[in-house]
Design a protein around this motif. Structure first.
Motif, PDB file in Angstrom:
ATOM      1  N   UNK A 441       0.828  -1.211   0.000  1.00  0.00           N
ATOM      2  CA  UNK A 441       0.000   0.000   0.000  1.00  0.00           C
ATOM      3  C   UNK A 441       0.861   1.260   0.000  1.00  0.00           C
ATOM      4  N   UNK A 442       1.948   1.222   0.784  1.00  0.00           N
ATOM      5  CA  UNK A 442       2.852   2.372   0.840  1.00  0.00           C
ATOM      6  C   UNK A 442       3.605   2.526  -0.482  1.00  0.00           C
ATOM      7  N   UNK A 443       4.015   1.401  -1.062  1.00  0.00           N
ATOM      8  CA  UNK A 443       4.716   1.454  -2.352  1.00  0.00           C
ATOM      9  C   UNK A 443       3.811   2.055  -3.429  1.00  0.00           C
ATOM     10  N   UNK A 444       2.548   1.673  -3.427  1.00  0.00           N
ATOM     11  CA  UNK A 444       1.593   2.214  -4.411  1.00  0.00           C
ATOM     12  C   UNK A 444       1.478   3.727  -4.259  1.00  0.00           C
ATOM     13  N   UNK A 445       1.348   4.196  -3.032  1.00  0.00           N
ATOM     14  CA  UNK A 445       1.247   5.641  -2.782  1.00  0.00           C
ATOM     15  C   UNK A 445       2.475   6.375  -3.323  1.00  0.00           C
ATOM     16  N   UNK A 446       3.648   5.823  -3.045  1.00  0.00           N
ATOM     17  CA  UNK A 446       4.898   6.474  -3.479  1.00  0.00           C
ATOM     18  C   UNK A 446       5.001   6.502  -5.006  1.00  0.00           C
ATOM     19  N   UNK A 458       0.092   1.389 -10.893  1.00  0.00           N
ATOM     20  CA  UNK A 458       1.151   1.147  -9.902  1.00  0.00           C
ATOM     21  C   UNK A 458       1.094  -0.292  -9.400  1.00  0.00           C
ATOM     22  N   UNK A 459      -0.105  -0.766  -9.129  1.00  0.00           N
ATOM     23  CA  UNK A 459      -0.269  -2.144  -8.643  1.00  0.00           C
ATOM     24  C   UNK A 459       0.195  -3.140  -9.706  1.00  0.00           C
ATOM     25  N   UNK A 460      -0.141  -2.875 -10.964  1.00  0.00           N
ATOM     26  CA  UNK A 460       0.285  -3.767 -12.052  1.00  0.00           C
ATOM     27  C   UNK A 460       1.801  -3.847 -12.132  1.00  0.00           C
ATOM     28  N   UNK A 461       2.469  -2.708 -11.972  1.00  0.00           N
ATOM     29  CA  UNK A 461       3.942  -2.695 -12.033  1.00  0.00           C
ATOM     30  C   UNK A 461       4.536  -3.507 -10.882  1.00  0.00           C
ATOM     31  N   UNK A 462       3.976  -3.332  -9.681  1.00  0.00           N
ATOM     32  CA  UNK A 462       4.496  -4.047  -8.514  1.00  0.00           C
ATOM     33  C   UNK A 462       4.262  -5.551  -8.632  1.00  0.00           C
ATOM     34  N   UNK A 463       3.124  -5.936  -9.173  1.00  0.00           N
ATOM     35  CA  UNK A 463       2.798  -7.361  -9.273  1.00  0.00           C
ATOM     36  C   UNK A 463       3.661  -8.089 -10.300  1.00  0.00           C
ATOM     37  N   UNK A 464       4.308  -7.333 -11.186  1.00  0.00           N
ATOM     38  CA  UNK A 464       5.228  -7.940 -12.148  1.00  0.00           C
ATOM     39  C   UNK A 464       6.604  -8.202 -11.535  1.00  0.00           C
ATOM     40  N   UNK A 465       6.833  -7.622 -10.341  1.00  0.00           N
ATOM     41  CA  UNK A 465       8.125  -7.790  -9.673  1.00  0.00           C
ATOM     42  C   UNK A 465       8.079  -8.929  -8.667  1.00  0.00           C
ATOM     43  N   UNK A 466       9.243  -9.349  -8.242  1.00  0.00           N
ATOM     44  CA  UNK A 466       9.344 -10.360  -7.200  1.00  0.00           C
ATOM     45  C   UNK A 466       8.729  -9.803  -5.907  1.00  0.00           C
ATOM     46  N   UNK A 467       8.011 -10.624  -5.165  1.00  0.00           N
ATOM     47  CA  UNK A 467       7.352 -10.175  -3.938  1.00  0.00           C
ATOM     48  C   UNK A 467       8.355  -9.974  -2.811  1.00  0.00           C
ATOM     49  N   UNK A 468       7.957  -9.189  -1.826  1.00  0.00           N
ATOM     50  CA  UNK A 468       8.808  -9.000  -0.641  1.00  0.00           C
ATOM     51  C   UNK A 468       9.109 -10.333   0.029  1.00  0.00           C
ATOM     52  N   UNK A 469       8.079 -11.169   0.146  1.00  0.00           N
ATOM     53  CA  UNK A 469       8.253 -12.462   0.819  1.00  0.00           C
ATOM     54  C   UNK A 469       9.295 -13.315   0.107  1.00  0.00           C
ATOM     55  N   UNK A 470       9.269 -13.291  -1.229  1.00  0.00           N
ATOM     56  CA  UNK A 470      10.233 -14.089  -2.001  1.00  0.00           C
ATOM     57  C   UNK A 470      11.639 -13.533  -1.826  1.00  0.00           C
ATOM     58  N   UNK A 471      11.761 -12.214  -1.817  1.00  0.00           N
ATOM     59  CA  UNK A 471      13.087 -11.610  -1.616  1.00  0.00           C
ATOM     60  C   UNK A 471      13.649 -11.971  -0.244  1.00  0.00           C
ATOM     61  N   UNK A 472      12.780 -11.939   0.768  1.00  0.00           N
ATOM     62  CA  UNK A 472      13.237 -12.190   2.143  1.00  0.00           C
ATOM     63  C   UNK A 472      13.742 -13.616   2.325  1.00  0.00           C
ATOM     64  N   UNK A 473      13.269 -14.531   1.475  1.00  0.00           N
ATOM     65  CA  UNK A 473      13.788 -15.906   1.538  1.00  0.00           C
ATOM     66  C   UNK A 473      15.301 -15.937   1.338  1.00  0.00           C
TER      67      UNK A 473
END
Length: 505
Positions: A441-446, A458-473
C-alpha cells in the motif's frame, strides 16, 4: 549453549519480590534457557492455584524480556500432585539454583525427578530477601476446557503469560487458535512473521514443556472467532486487556448459536522495558520484536572470504533502496549502481547493442546508434520470451561492468545496488543479501506520487516484480523505510555497525 534449572521453595510473595535478583543470577549461568520450578520445603506437594502464583508468573516473564533467554515457568505441579518425573524440552541442564537451605536435598530431588541433570551438576544457593509482607491469597477459578488465540510470532513474554494462564486454568484440555495469513496480512512487517506451521509447533512445544498433563488442540485460525464459536464443551476463554472485546463478540456469537456463554479470563498486558524506538508499542508485542530484527543478521552470510566484502542490495519499486544506498555511502561503502551500468551497457558500439540488433532487428536501433527504447519496449513487454531473451543479453553485460567496478574499488565494503539482484542471480557473487521492504500500500502511494500514474497502474507494475516475501527468503539482512527518515538512518547505522563486527572478526 547452556541451560539452568531453578527450584524455588519460598512463599510466592517472597519470590515475586526477588524476581529481579532471581533472573539476574540465573542469567550468569545460562546462555539459552532457564526453567523455573516452584515448590515448597516438602518438594512433592502441589502448588496452590492462587493469585500469588499468577502474579509471580507475570513478574518472571515480564522481567525475562530483558535477557536473551528462553525462560519457562513449569506448571507440572500447579493444583495437582507433581508427576514422578519431569522431562525438559531443552534437554540437559548444567546448573541448579535454589533458595532452599537444604540445597543438597533439592539437588537429589532434581536428579531423581527432573530428568537430564548433568552428571557434574553445578549447585548454586540463591540468597533472597525474605522480609516481605504477605499478600492476600485468592484461589483462581479453573475449568475443564479453555480456549485462546493469537498470532504467536516468535514466542515472547506476553505469549508465554497468555498460554500459561490458559494452561493453569484448564483441567482437561486447551484449544489454541493460531492466526493464518488471512488474519496477519495487515500486520506490521508481515513478511517477517514466522510460517504458521512453525508457530503452531512452537506453541505446542511450549505447552508440552510447561504443562504436559493437559490435552493440547491447536487449530489454524482464519477468522477472529474460529473454534470458540463452534465447540460446545468449552468453558472459558483467555484474552488480554486489548482483546476483551473479542471475547465479548465470541459470546454474542455463541448466544446466537444457543451455546453456553464462556467465562472471560483477562491477562494483564506486560510493559516493554527494552523499547528501541519511541513509536514502538508500550506493551511487549511481536510487532516491536519484528522491528528490532531490522538491520540484524537473520541468517549466516552466503560466504565470508574474499575482499572487498560485497553486499547485494535489492528491493521492489519505491522501497527506498536508493535512500539506503546514500546512507551506506555516507558510512563508507562504495556503491555500484546497476541502473547506471545498465545505461552504460546500452552505449553505441558496445557488444550489447549488436546482440540486441541481431535478436530484435535494425528498427530497435536509432540513427545515432543508441537503442530506441520505445521500439524495443513494444517488442519485449508484449512477449514474455522476448523479454527473457533481452535479459539474457543485458544482464551479463551489466554483471561484467559491475564486477570490473568492484575489483577496482578501494573500499573494504562494496554495495551492489540492483533491483534484479535475485532474478539475475547476481547474489551468487555477493557475501550477503540485504533487502529493503515496505508494504505494498505504501509502495503504491509512493509510485503514484512520483510517477503520476493511477493506483491500478502502480499495482500492475508491482505485481510484475518479485514479492517482498520471495526476496526475504534470500535475505541476510532486512531493512524498511516505512517510518521517518531518522528511523531509517538508525536502522542503517545498526546494520552497518553489526556488519563491521562480522567483517573485522
Amino acid at each position: 549453549m547452556s541451560e539452568a534449572l531453578l527450584v524455588l521453595t519460598r512463599p510466592l510473595h517472597v519470590l515475586r519480590y526477588n524476581t529481579r535478583e532471581i533472573l539476574k543470577t540465573a542469567a550468569q549461568y545460562a546462555s539459552r534457557a532457564v526453567y523455573i520450578h516452584v515448590t515448597n520445603d516438602e518438594l512433592h506437594s502441589p502448588v496452590p492455584q492462587n493469585d500469588s502464583l499468577r502474579r509471580f508468573l507475570v513478574s518472571i516473564y515480564g522481567e525475562s524480556s530483558k535477557y536473551k533467554l528462553d525462560v519457562r515457568f513449569l506448571l507440572h505441579n500447579v493444583g495437582i500432585s507433581p508427576p514422578q518425573s519431569i522431562t525438559l524440552g531443552y534437554g540437559q541442564y548444567e546448573t541448579l539454583l535454589t533458595d532452599s537451605n537444604e540445597s543438597q536435598t533439592v539437588a537429589k530431588y532434581a536428579k531423581e525427578h527432573i530428568l537430564q541433570a548433568a552428571s557434574a551438576l553445578n549447585v548454586i544457593k540463591l540468597e533472597l530477601n525474605t522480609q516481605v509482607e504477605p499478600e492476600k491469597e485468592e484461589v483462581f477459578k479453573t475449568y475443564d476446557n479453555v480456549c485462546l488465540g493469537g498470532t504467536f510470532d516468535r514466542l515472547h513474554a506476553g505469549h508465554k503469560i497468555l498460554l500459561s494462564y490458559g494452561a493453569m486454568q484448564a483441567k482437561k484440555g486447551i484449544i489454541v487458535g493460531v492466526s493464518d495469513e488471512c488474519l496477519t496480512k495487515k500486520k506490521v512487517l508481515k513478511e517477517l512473521i514466522v510460517p504458521m506451521e512453525r508457530r503452531m509447533a512452537d506453541v505446542n512445544e511450549f505447552l508440552k514443556d510447561v504443562r504436559p498433563s493437559i490435552k493440547r488442540d491447536l487449530r489454524q485460525l482464519s477468522d477472529p472467532f474460529g473454534p470458540a464459536i463452534t465447540e460446545s464443551d468449552l468453558d472459558a476463554i483467555v484474552v488480554s486487556d486489548e482483546t476483551k472485546t473479542g471475547g465479548d463478540a465470541i459470546n454474542q456469537k455463541r448466544r446466537e448459536k444457543n451455546l453456553s456463554i464462556l467465562d472471560i479470563s483477562i491477562v494483564d498486558l506486560v510493559k516493554d522495558e527494552i523499547r528501541e524506538e519511541e513509536n514502538e508499542e508500550e506493551k511487549i508485542s511481536s510487532s516491536s520484536c519484528r522491528r528490532r530484527l531490522l538491520g540484524t543478521l537473520l541468517k549466516p552470510p552466503v560466504k565470508s572470504e574474499g575482499k572487498p566484502y560485497v553486499i547485494g542490495l535489492t528491493g521492489s519499486m519505491a522501497s527506498g533502496k536508493s535512500s539506503v544506498c546514500k546512507r551506506l555511502k555516507g558510512l563508507g561503502a562504495h556503491i555500484v549502481d546497476c541502473d547506471k551500468l545498465g545505461h552504460k551497457a546500452y552505449l553505441p558500439g558496445t557488444e550489447t547493442i549488436e546482440l540486441i540488433r541481431k535478436r530484435f532487428g535494425d528498427d530497435v536501433i536509432a540513427k545515432d546508434g543508441t537503442v530506441d527504447r520505445k521500439q524495443l519496449g513494444a517488442k519485449v513487454f508484449a512477449d514474455k520470451q522476448s523479454l527473457e531473451d533481452l535479459n539474457k543479453i543485458v544482464w551479463p553485460a551489466i554483471q561484467k561492468l559491475a564486477q570490473e567496478e568492484i575489483k577496482t574499488s578501494d573500499k573494504d565494503i562494496v554495495v551492489l545496488d540492483a533491483a534484479v539482484l535475485l532474478e539475475a542471480n547476481w547474489h551468487e557473487n555477493t557475501h550477503e543479501v540485504w533487502v529493503v521492504i515496505i508494504p505494498q500500500e505504501e509502495a503504491v502511494k509512493r509510485i503514484v506520487d512520483r510517477n503520476k500514474i493511477t493506483e491500478e497502474q502502480a499495482i500492475m507494475r508491482l505485481e510484475k516484480q518479485m514479492s517482498n516475501a520471495k526476496r526475504i527468503e534470500h535475505a541476510n539482512v532486512v531493512l524498511s523505510t516505512l517510518w521517518e527518515p531518522s528511523v531509517t538512518q538508525r536502522q542503517v547505522e545498526k546494520a552497518w555497525s553489526l556488519l563491521q563486527q562480522r567483517y573485522n572478526k
